[in-house]
Design a protein around this motif. Structure first.
Motif, PDB file in Angstrom:
ATOM      1  N   MET A 114       0.805  -1.235   0.130  1.00 21.63           N
ATOM      2  CA  MET A 114      -0.188   0.076   0.015  1.00 21.63           C
ATOM      3  C   MET A 114       0.846   1.210   0.104  1.00 21.63           C
ATOM      4  SD  MET A 114      -2.671  -1.409  -0.531  1.00 21.63           S
ATOM      5  CE  MET A 114      -3.559   0.253  -0.534  1.00 21.63           C
ATOM      6  N   ARG A 159      -5.505  -6.358  -6.756  1.00 28.23           N
ATOM      7  CA  ARG A 159      -6.466  -6.982  -6.142  1.00 28.23           C
ATOM      8  C   ARG A 159      -6.239  -8.555  -6.302  1.00 28.23           C
ATOM      9  NH1 ARG A 159     -11.103  -9.534  -7.811  1.00 28.23           N
ATOM     10  NH2 ARG A 159     -12.818  -9.439  -6.337  1.00 28.23           N
ATOM     11  N   LEU A 188      -6.338   1.219   1.566  1.00 22.09           N
ATOM     12  CA  LEU A 188      -7.136   1.207   0.606  1.00 22.09           C
ATOM     13  C   LEU A 188      -7.962   2.635   0.440  1.00 22.09           C
ATOM     14  CD1 LEU A 188      -8.473  -2.239  -0.211  1.00 22.09           C
ATOM     15  CD2 LEU A 188      -6.711  -1.022  -1.461  1.00 22.09           C
TER      16      LEU A 188
END
Length: 201
Positions: A114, A159, A188
Motif C-alpha cells: 500500500m 486485487r 485502500l
C-alpha cells in the motif's frame, strides 16, 4: 518460518493428536498442517514410521476401516500424554509463535504494497514528463479511455495478487488477524482519497 520439531517432539505431538480422537494417517498430516498455520506439512514418509514406532511401543493401536487405517491411542499412550503436558505446552507455544510470525509478515507485506501504491500515485500526480504534442486528430476522449483501461488493469492486478496471497495463507491454516484487514482497509481508503484528489485537480 517453519516450526522446528526437536528430537521426539513430533512423536509426542502425534500422540497428543491421537489423544483427542482416533485418526487416519492423512488426517494426522492435515491436522499438523492446520495446527502449524501451513508452515509444516509432513510427508507420509515422516508420519507413518513414527506411527509404527508408537504402535511397537504399545502407545497406539491401528485398525483397518475400509481403505483407511485408523490409529487410536492406548491407555499407556494417554498416560504418556498426561505425564508430558509441560512438554506439550512448550511445543504449542513454539507453534503459536510461528503462526504469529507469519501473520506479521503478511501484515508487513500488505503495508509495504500500500505504501508503494501511494508513492506511485503521488509521483504520478506531481510528475510532468515531457511529451510530444499530440497530433491534431488525437481525441482526448480516446486517450482517456486508454488510460482508464490501464488503470483497470493495474487495479485488477493488485486485487488479484493480494486476494491470492490472503486466500493461500488462510487455506494453509493461517489465522488472518482483524488488524491486518483493518490496515488493508485503511490503506485502500487513503489510496482512494488520493486518486479522487488527483482527478479533481
Amino acid at each position: 518460518m517453519a516450526p522446528v520439531f526437536s528430537h521426539g517432539d513430533l512423536r509426542l505431538y502425534l500422540l497428543s493428536l491421537l489423544d483427542e480422537e482416533p485418526r487416519h494417517g492423512y488426517d494426522l498430516m492435515q491436522a499438523l498442517a492446520d495446527r502449524t498455520g501451513g508452515t509444516y506439512t509432513p510427508s507420509a514418509g515422516t508420519v507413518y514410521p513414527r506411527l509404527a514406532k508408537l504402535e511397537e511401543e504399545g502407545l497406539v493401536t491401528k485398525t483397518v476401516d475400509g481403505r483407511k487405517t485408523v490409529y487410536a491411542i492406548t491407555p499407556a499412550g494417554h498416560a504418556e500424554v498426561h505425564a508430558r503436558q509441560a512438554d506439550l505446552e512448550g511445543i504449542e507455544a513454539g507453534l503459536a509463535d510461528s503462526v504469529r510470525l507469519i501473520a506479521d509478515e503478511v501484515r508487513g507485506s500488505v503495508r509495504e504494497a500500500m505504501k508503494s501504491l501511494q508513492a506511485d500515485l503521488a509521483a504520478a500526480r506531481t510528475a510532468q514528463p515531457a511529451r510530444e504534442a499530440p497530433p491534431a486528430s488525437d481525441d482526448p476522449r480516446v486517450r482517456s479511455r486508454e488510460e482508464l483501461r490501464r488503470a483497470d488493469a493495474a487495479i485488477n492486478e493488485f486485487r488479484g495478487q493480494v486476494r491470492a496471497d490472503l486466500r493461500t495463507y488462510v487455506a494453509r491454516g493461517g489465522e488472518l488477524a482483524a488488524s491486518v484487514v483493518d490496515d488493508l482497509t485503511t490503506a485502500l481508503d487513503a489510496a482512494a482519497r488520493e486518486i479522487t484528489r488527483a482527478i479533481r485537480r
